[in-house]
Design a protein around this motif. Structure first.
Motif, PDB file in Angstrom:
ATOM      1  N   TYR A 238       8.822  12.685   9.341  1.00  0.00           N
ATOM      2  CA  TYR A 238       8.514  11.496  10.123  1.00  0.00           C
ATOM      3  C   TYR A 238       7.017  11.260   9.987  1.00  0.00           C
ATOM      4  O   TYR A 238       6.211  12.186  10.179  1.00  0.00           O
ATOM      5  CB  TYR A 238       8.876  11.689  11.597  1.00  0.00           C
ATOM      6  N   THR A 239       6.626  10.039   9.639  1.00  0.00           N
ATOM      7  CA  THR A 239       5.219   9.728   9.449  1.00  0.00           C
ATOM      8  C   THR A 239       4.850   8.471  10.218  1.00  0.00           C
ATOM      9  O   THR A 239       5.688   7.594  10.444  1.00  0.00           O
ATOM     10  CB  THR A 239       4.885   9.525   7.959  1.00  0.00           C
ATOM     11  N   ALA A 240       3.587   8.386  10.620  1.00  0.00           N
ATOM     12  CA  ALA A 240       3.093   7.225  11.356  1.00  0.00           C
ATOM     13  C   ALA A 240       1.675   6.929  10.915  1.00  0.00           C
ATOM     14  O   ALA A 240       0.874   7.845  10.688  1.00  0.00           O
ATOM     15  CB  ALA A 240       3.137   7.470  12.861  1.00  0.00           C
TER      16      ALA A 240
ATOM     17  N   GLU B 270      -1.138  -1.901  16.565  1.00  0.00           N
ATOM     18  CA  GLU B 270       0.166  -1.745  15.926  1.00  0.00           C
ATOM     19  C   GLU B 270       0.164  -0.597  14.912  1.00  0.00           C
ATOM     20  O   GLU B 270      -0.850  -0.313  14.273  1.00  0.00           O
ATOM     21  CB  GLU B 270       0.576  -3.050  15.236  1.00  0.00           C
ATOM     22  N   SER B 271       1.325   0.040  14.768  1.00  0.00           N
ATOM     23  CA  SER B 271       1.457   1.157  13.834  1.00  0.00           C
ATOM     24  C   SER B 271       2.630   0.941  12.887  1.00  0.00           C
ATOM     25  O   SER B 271       3.537   0.168  13.150  1.00  0.00           O
ATOM     26  CB  SER B 271       1.641   2.475  14.596  1.00  0.00           C
ATOM     27  N   HIS B 272       2.574   1.630  11.781  1.00  0.00           N
ATOM     28  CA  HIS B 272       3.613   1.646  10.766  1.00  0.00           C
ATOM     29  C   HIS B 272       4.257   3.029  10.804  1.00  0.00           C
ATOM     30  O   HIS B 272       3.566   4.043  10.733  1.00  0.00           O
ATOM     31  CB  HIS B 272       2.964   1.385   9.391  1.00  0.00           C
ATOM     32  N   GLN B 273       5.588   3.080  10.911  1.00  0.00           N
ATOM     33  CA  GLN B 273       6.284   4.348  11.010  1.00  0.00           C
ATOM     34  C   GLN B 273       7.379   4.432   9.951  1.00  0.00           C
ATOM     35  O   GLN B 273       7.907   3.409   9.500  1.00  0.00           O
ATOM     36  CB  GLN B 273       6.895   4.508  12.404  1.00  0.00           C
ATOM     37  N   SER B 274       7.731   5.654   9.569  1.00  0.00           N
ATOM     38  CA  SER B 274       8.778   5.825   8.564  1.00  0.00           C
ATOM     39  C   SER B 274       9.464   7.171   8.738  1.00  0.00           C
ATOM     40  O   SER B 274       8.897   8.106   9.311  1.00  0.00           O
ATOM     41  CB  SER B 274       8.201   5.723   7.145  1.00  0.00           C
ATOM     42  N   ILE B 275      10.686   7.252   8.239  1.00  0.00           N
ATOM     43  CA  ILE B 275      11.391   8.512   8.076  1.00  0.00           C
ATOM     44  C   ILE B 275      11.719   8.659   6.602  1.00  0.00           C
ATOM     45  O   ILE B 275      12.028   7.680   5.918  1.00  0.00           O
ATOM     46  CB  ILE B 275      12.683   8.593   8.936  1.00  0.00           C
ATOM     47  N   ASN B 276      11.630   9.891   6.091  1.00  0.00           N
ATOM     48  CA  ASN B 276      11.816  10.140   4.659  1.00  0.00           C
ATOM     49  C   ASN B 276      12.630  11.399   4.454  1.00  0.00           C
ATOM     50  O   ASN B 276      12.486  12.374   5.197  1.00  0.00           O
ATOM     51  CB  ASN B 276      10.454  10.302   3.970  1.00  0.00           C
ATOM     52  N   MET B 277      13.469  11.390   3.424  1.00  0.00           N
ATOM     53  CA  MET B 277      14.234  12.573   3.044  1.00  0.00           C
ATOM     54  C   MET B 277      14.110  12.791   1.549  1.00  0.00           C
ATOM     55  O   MET B 277      14.009  11.831   0.768  1.00  0.00           O
ATOM     56  CB  MET B 277      15.708  12.434   3.435  1.00  0.00           C
TER      57      MET B 277
ATOM     58  N   GLU C 274       0.803  -1.226   0.000  1.00  0.00           N
ATOM     59  CA  GLU C 274       0.000   0.000   0.000  1.00  0.00           C
ATOM     60  C   GLU C 274       0.833   1.271   0.000  1.00  0.00           C
ATOM     61  O   GLU C 274       0.337   2.341  -0.368  1.00  0.00           O
ATOM     62  CB  GLU C 274      -0.918   0.005   1.223  1.00  0.00           C
ATOM     63  N   VAL C 275       2.086   1.204   0.426  1.00  0.00           N
ATOM     64  CA  VAL C 275       2.899   2.403   0.634  1.00  0.00           C
ATOM     65  C   VAL C 275       3.565   2.841  -0.667  1.00  0.00           C
ATOM     66  O   VAL C 275       4.227   2.051  -1.337  1.00  0.00           O
ATOM     67  CB  VAL C 275       3.971   2.144   1.710  1.00  0.00           C
TER      68      VAL C 275
ATOM     69  N   SER D  34       3.242  10.068   1.510  1.00  0.00           N
ATOM     70  CA  SER D  34       1.959   9.398   1.292  1.00  0.00           C
ATOM     71  C   SER D  34       1.514   8.566   2.492  1.00  0.00           C
ATOM     72  O   SER D  34       0.311   8.377   2.704  1.00  0.00           O
ATOM     73  CB  SER D  34       2.018   8.511   0.043  1.00  0.00           C
ATOM     74  N   LEU D  35       2.445   8.062   3.310  1.00  0.00           N
ATOM     75  CA  LEU D  35       2.050   7.308   4.496  1.00  0.00           C
ATOM     76  C   LEU D  35       1.279   8.195   5.462  1.00  0.00           C
ATOM     77  O   LEU D  35       0.306   7.766   6.076  1.00  0.00           O
ATOM     78  CB  LEU D  35       3.276   6.709   5.191  1.00  0.00           C
TER      79      LEU D  35
END
Length: 324
Positions: free
Chosen positions: A300-302, A311-318, A45-46, A51-52
């Motif tokens: 930073y997205t969650a 439960e959660s899905h987390q990410s860091i993006n540059m 889905e990501v 977009s997250l």
């Protein structure tokens, strides 16, 4: 939307999204028990980038490398030469990363490439992903191009993916002859109804017969608008995913999302989605914080993929804007 085009917003408008981000990210650490993941592995889905934080929507709100998946037509709508990368901690399964490059600045035809792969394929946490249907994805490669006309743009992207056969475990070597490899096609169109209102539609996973279980077909329709002289962008998306093994009806998702500029370099992002079909109970919520400069942005997205579970899905993006 191009975040650089958004204007100032009073700080108190960011309080509610910030609380949502804390609730989403904090729930992962506080989860007491493990539950089965939602319909498909979260990597399906990501798209990448912000977009997250839009709850995996924003099909006409984002023109980075993730648009190869969400809507290839977006590649040509904003001039850029950029490199983006992100690292993801999903609620189930293996960590994965995404990198991509978009060049819509040096030629009338915009082009983009993306690459997705996974960390620690033998990690014990992988059992959470195999519980879905044994979909062991190794890597994905996407390549796309788009062309902008006066009021709209059209794009096409191809995707190659590699995975273990459905129903097998983590010990399968995706480099072996038994691995499932194949291609699929994504197409999309996006355009401006007014200077502040954008609409578009896309189909991901055309001609995916050989890889249907790891590259399912998504049909998307979206709109995005700028409000209050660009201080806020609002997005509305609908998507439908085709039926996969073990499912009775296809999943749909109706999602609303937003981006607000709080200070000169700070953006607050958020989204909420729900399957509108009778008898379908999945809801999802997300939030994010982005620091956006003239040439570099960091976020930073969650995301809570399914609000019935903790439960959660987390990410860091540059993202880096490069010079030719």
């Amino acid at each position: 939307m191009n975040f650089a085009k958004l204007s100032k917003m009073p700080g108190f408008f960011g309080i509610l999204p910030l609380c949502l981000a804390a609730w989403i990210s904090g729930s992962k650490a506080g989860a007491a028990t493990s539950v089965q993941p939602v319909s498909v592995p979260e990597e399906y889905e990501v798209a990448g980038g912000p977009s997250l934080a839009f709850a995996n929507s924003g099909s006409v709100a984002y023109s980075g490398a993730g648009s190869l998946k969400l809507n290839p037509g977006m590649l040509a709508l904003e001039k850029q030469y950029s490199f983006a990368g992100g690292y993801h901690w999903p609620s189930f399964g293996r960590d994965f990363y995404k990198i991509g490059i978009v060049d819509s600045n040096s030629s009338p035809v915009a082009a983009g490439v993306s690459y997705t792969s996974f960390m620690a394929p033998e990690d014990a946490r992988f059992h959470g992903e195999t519980a879905v249907a044994g979909r062991y994805i190794s890597r994905r490669v996407g390549v796309g191009a788009a062309y902008a006309f006066t009021m709209f743009s059209i794009g096409v992207a191809g995707q190659w993916s590699e995975s273990a056969p459905v129903g097998t475990g983590v010990n399968i070597d995706t480099k072996s002859d038994s691995a499932v490899r194949g291609t699929s096609l994504n197409v999309g169109v996006a355009g401006l109804l007014t200077p502040t209102l954008r609409v578009g539609a896309s189909v991901e996973g055309i001609a995916n017969k050989s890889v249907q279980n790891n590259a399912p077909r998504y049909t998307r329709v979206g709109m995005a608008g700028l409000l209050a002289q660009g201080m806020t962008s609002l997005h509305l998306d609908w998507q439908k995913r085709e039926i996969l093994d073990g499912e009775v009806t296809p999943e749909q998702m109706l999602t609303g999302s937003f981006s607000i500029k709080v200070y000169d370099y700070l953006r607050i992002l958020g989204g909420y989605g729900k399957d509108p079909q009778s008898g379908h109970q999945r809801e999802t919520a997300a939030a994010g914080i982005a620091l956006v400069g003239p040439k570099v942005s960091f976020s930073y997205t969650a995301n809570r993929p399914d609000l019935r579970f903790e439960e959660s899905h987390q990410s860091i993006n540059m993202n880096f804007e490069l010079s030719m």
